[in-house]
Design an enzyme around this catalytic site. Structure first.
Site, PDB file in Angstrom:
ATOM      1  N   ASN A  62       0.837  -1.204   0.000  1.00 24.30           N
ATOM      2  CA  ASN A  62       0.000   0.000   0.000  1.00 24.30           C
ATOM      3  C   ASN A  62       0.869   1.249   0.000  1.00 24.30           C
ATOM      4  O   ASN A  62       1.911   1.304   0.643  1.00 24.30           O
ATOM      5  CB  ASN A  62      -1.028   0.005   1.148  1.00 24.30           C
ATOM      6  CG  ASN A  62      -0.450  -0.264   2.512  1.00 24.30           C
ATOM      7  OD1 ASN A  62       0.526  -0.967   2.657  1.00 24.30           O
ATOM      8  ND2 ASN A  62      -1.074   0.306   3.534  1.00 24.30           N
ATOM      9  N   GLU A  64       0.443   5.205   0.587  1.00 29.28           N
ATOM     10  CA  GLU A  64      -0.479   6.242   1.085  1.00 29.28           C
ATOM     11  C   GLU A  64      -0.049   7.625   0.623  1.00 29.28           C
ATOM     12  O   GLU A  64       1.031   7.824   0.075  1.00 29.28           O
ATOM     13  CB  GLU A  64      -0.572   6.136   2.613  1.00 29.28           C
ATOM     14  CG  GLU A  64      -1.161   4.796   3.033  1.00 29.28           C
ATOM     15  CD  GLU A  64      -1.456   4.685   4.526  1.00 29.28           C
ATOM     16  OE1 GLU A  64      -0.998   5.533   5.312  1.00 29.28           O
ATOM     17  OE2 GLU A  64      -2.158   3.727   4.885  1.00 29.28           O
ATOM     18  N   ASN A  65      -0.946   8.576   0.862  1.00 28.90           N
ATOM     19  CA  ASN A  65      -0.726   9.936   0.385  1.00 28.90           C
ATOM     20  C   ASN A  65      -1.329  10.918   1.376  1.00 28.90           C
ATOM     21  O   ASN A  65      -2.363  10.616   1.993  1.00 28.90           O
ATOM     22  CB  ASN A  65      -1.404  10.083  -0.991  1.00 28.90           C
ATOM     23  CG  ASN A  65      -0.962  11.338  -1.712  1.00 28.90           C
ATOM     24  OD1 ASN A  65      -1.409  12.434  -1.401  1.00 28.90           O
ATOM     25  ND2 ASN A  65      -0.076  11.180  -2.651  1.00 28.90           N
ATOM     26  N   SER A  67      -2.962  13.373   0.728  1.00 28.33           N
ATOM     27  CA  SER A  67      -4.343  13.485   0.268  1.00 28.33           C
ATOM     28  C   SER A  67      -4.886  12.053   0.288  1.00 28.33           C
ATOM     29  O   SER A  67      -4.712  11.296  -0.673  1.00 28.33           O
ATOM     30  CB  SER A  67      -4.373  14.073  -1.143  1.00 28.33           C
ATOM     31  OG  SER A  67      -5.685  14.007  -1.643  1.00 28.33           O
ATOM     32  N   TYR A  68      -5.482  11.667   1.404  1.00 31.07           N
ATOM     33  CA  TYR A  68      -5.750  10.251   1.693  1.00 31.07           C
ATOM     34  C   TYR A  68      -6.305   9.421   0.527  1.00 31.07           C
ATOM     35  O   TYR A  68      -5.822   8.334   0.262  1.00 31.07           O
ATOM     36  CB  TYR A  68      -6.685  10.114   2.905  1.00 31.07           C
ATOM     37  CG  TYR A  68      -6.088  10.514   4.232  1.00 31.07           C
ATOM     38  CD1 TYR A  68      -4.805  11.069   4.337  1.00 31.07           C
ATOM     39  CD2 TYR A  68      -6.810  10.364   5.406  1.00 31.07           C
ATOM     40  CE1 TYR A  68      -4.268  11.443   5.553  1.00 31.07           C
ATOM     41  CE2 TYR A  68      -6.279  10.733   6.642  1.00 31.07           C
ATOM     42  CZ  TYR A  68      -5.012  11.274   6.709  1.00 31.07           C
ATOM     43  OH  TYR A  68      -4.489  11.638   7.917  1.00 31.07           O
ATOM     44  N   GLU A  75      -2.991  -4.645  -2.969  1.00 27.75           N
ATOM     45  CA  GLU A  75      -3.479  -5.595  -3.970  1.00 27.75           C
ATOM     46  C   GLU A  75      -3.628  -4.927  -5.334  1.00 27.75           C
ATOM     47  O   GLU A  75      -3.297  -5.514  -6.370  1.00 27.75           O
ATOM     48  CB  GLU A  75      -4.839  -6.171  -3.542  1.00 27.75           C
ATOM     49  CG  GLU A  75      -4.805  -6.955  -2.246  1.00 27.75           C
ATOM     50  CD  GLU A  75      -5.027  -6.110  -0.994  1.00 27.75           C
ATOM     51  OE1 GLU A  75      -4.640  -4.906  -0.998  1.00 27.75           O
ATOM     52  OE2 GLU A  75      -5.580  -6.619  -0.019  1.00 27.75           O
ATOM     53  N   CYS A 115     -10.526  -3.539  -3.935  1.00 22.71           N
ATOM     54  CA  CYS A 115      -9.501  -4.455  -4.474  1.00 22.71           C
ATOM     55  C   CYS A 115     -10.151  -5.706  -5.043  1.00 22.71           C
ATOM     56  O   CYS A 115      -9.709  -6.227  -6.072  1.00 22.71           O
ATOM     57  CB  CYS A 115      -8.479  -4.814  -3.395  1.00 22.71           C
ATOM     58  SG  CYS A 115      -7.381  -3.426  -3.027  1.00 22.71           S
TER      59      CYS A 115
HETATM   60  N1  THU Z   1      -5.243  -1.484   2.510  1.00 23.45           N
HETATM   61  C1  THU Z   1      -4.692  -2.340   1.597  1.00 23.45           C
HETATM   62  O1  THU Z   1      -3.546  -2.152   1.156  1.00 23.45           O
HETATM   63  N2  THU Z   1      -5.439  -3.378   1.180  1.00 23.45           N
HETATM   64  C2  THU Z   1      -6.705  -3.653   1.590  1.00 23.45           C
HETATM   65  O2  THU Z   1      -7.340  -4.550   1.065  1.00 23.45           O
HETATM   66  C3  THU Z   1      -7.282  -2.865   2.669  1.00 23.45           C
HETATM   67  C4  THU Z   1      -6.554  -1.649   3.065  1.00 23.45           C
HETATM   68  C5  THU Z   1      -4.460  -0.325   2.932  1.00 23.45           C
HETATM   69  C6  THU Z   1      -5.023   0.991   2.497  1.00 23.45           C
HETATM   70  C7  THU Z   1      -4.481   1.921   3.552  1.00 23.45           C
HETATM   71  O3  THU Z   1      -3.173   2.310   3.161  1.00 23.45           O
HETATM   72  C8  THU Z   1      -4.368   1.052   4.794  1.00 23.45           C
HETATM   73  O4  THU Z   1      -4.411  -0.287   4.342  1.00 23.45           O
HETATM   74  C9  THU Z   1      -5.485   1.271   5.811  1.00 23.45           C
HETATM   75  O5  THU Z   1      -6.730   1.169   5.225  1.00 23.45           O
END
Ligand code: THU
Length: 160
Positions: A62, A64-65, A67-68, A75, A115
């Protein structure tokens, strides 16, 4: 009116050692991916590893940013990379692992709805099932024999 039921079936492995070797190898790659996550806002690190029918293993984490909503799950990072690098390859299997700095993740953590929808696109396109293994940091591992099993009543190109 009649009631319609859709059933999903999952297989649960009690420990990592119970996994078949090819799944254990892929999950190990998901662990490595997880450690590369960029998740300073949620502290929830997710790793995904994909095995393609050409033998390639693609990993994603994952991202992140500030800007959420601009961030992306592990995935989808992995499956979009696979789709863009190897457009003709089939996805055989995906392994997912998640860990959190806030609390222990000891039970299987399934992929989010967005996902599932993204992975579904590739399963429908390739016309063969994608096996999904998912877990927390430790503990039981769940297996779904296909993405469709994880996303009943799927929305796909057949309705367009
Ligand atoms: N996240 C994933 O990478 N996969 C998922 O199926 C659920 C959530 C990430 C998104 C965000 O960066 C963090 O987990 C919290 O939601």
């Amino acid at each position: 009116m009649k009631e319609v039921k859709i059933e999903s079936t999952f297989y649960v492995f009690e420990t990592f050692d119970e996994l078949p070797n090819e799944a254990a190898v892929l999950m190990q790659k998901a662990f490595e991916a997880r450690d590369k996550a960029y998740a300073p806002y949620s502290n929830f690190n997710v790793g995904a590893a994909i095995l393609l029918d050409n033998g390639e293993i693609i990993i994603g984490s994952n991202q992140e940013n500030a800007s959420y909503p601009s961030g992306l799950c592990a995935e989808r990072t992995a499956i979009y990379y696979a789709g863009s690098q190897y457009p003709n390859a089939k996805v055989l299997r995906m392994a997912i692992s998640a860990t959190s700095k806030n609390k222990p993740t000891q039970s299987p953590i399934p992929p989010c709805g967005a996902c599932r929808q993204a992975i579904a696109e590739y399963e429908v396109k390739q016309e063969t099932p994608i096996e999904i293994y998912f877990m927390g940091e430790t503990g039981k591992i769940a297996k779904s024999m296909s993405l469709a099993n994880l996303l009943p009543f799927i929305f796909d190109k057949s309705v367009l």
